[in-house]
Write an enzyme that holds these catalytic residues in place. Sequence first.
Site, PDB file in Angstrom:
ATOM      1  N   CYS A  37       0.817  -1.210   0.000  1.00 26.22           N
ATOM      2  CA  CYS A  37       0.000   0.000   0.000  1.00 26.22           C
ATOM      3  C   CYS A  37       0.857   1.270   0.000  1.00 26.22           C
ATOM      4  O   CYS A  37       0.441   2.290  -0.551  1.00 26.22           O
ATOM      5  CB  CYS A  37      -0.975   0.001   1.170  1.00 26.22           C
ATOM      6  SG  CYS A  37      -0.192  -0.202   2.784  1.00 26.22           S
ATOM      7  N   HIS A 132      -2.294   0.697   7.100  1.00 30.34           N
ATOM      8  CA  HIS A 132      -2.558   0.824   5.670  1.00 30.34           C
ATOM      9  C   HIS A 132      -2.336   2.269   5.235  1.00 30.34           C
ATOM     10  O   HIS A 132      -2.787   3.202   5.898  1.00 30.34           O
ATOM     11  CB  HIS A 132      -4.003   0.398   5.388  1.00 30.34           C
ATOM     12  CG  HIS A 132      -4.367   0.413   3.948  1.00 30.34           C
ATOM     13  ND1 HIS A 132      -3.794  -0.447   3.035  1.00 30.34           N
ATOM     14  CD2 HIS A 132      -5.238   1.183   3.261  1.00 30.34           C
ATOM     15  CE1 HIS A 132      -4.315  -0.206   1.841  1.00 30.34           C
ATOM     16  NE2 HIS A 132      -5.177   0.772   1.952  1.00 30.34           N
TER      17      HIS A 132
END
Length: 142
Positions: A37, A132
């Site tokens: 990510c 994330h």
Amino acid sequence: LTRLLRGQTGKMAQPVTQEEGEGAPELYHEKQRWMYCGIHAVNNLFQRKAFEKEDFDKVAGTLSPGAFISPHKSMWGLGNYDVNVLTMILQEKGYELRWFDKRKRPENINFDKLFGIIVNTRTSRILFNSFHWIALKKINNK
């Protein structure tokens, strides 16, 4: 935690335009794969494939030279890069990563001076916590 990006060089990546249609910009977006990510967020911010896994791995290695396992990425080679890697990657392109204290009011941010925003979210799992990275960017002043 939220990080704000300010372009030191004033350069701004241009979105790829459609060859057909009404000339509206086509958004560049990399879908989430494994724990990459951080790479996806930075590439989405630049609206092109500016970096690859090898670029991030190299930076993670320079942050901990001689370490058998880098503390700045997943030991399994699946990504999960920390803020230090993102900071150095963005500095390579002439950008500065600035922290934003989430206790402050977002109205104090001058969004017109930002290249984009990278947000690090935390998700609690049963056995571990997961983080994330996502990117927010204005396209055509919207």
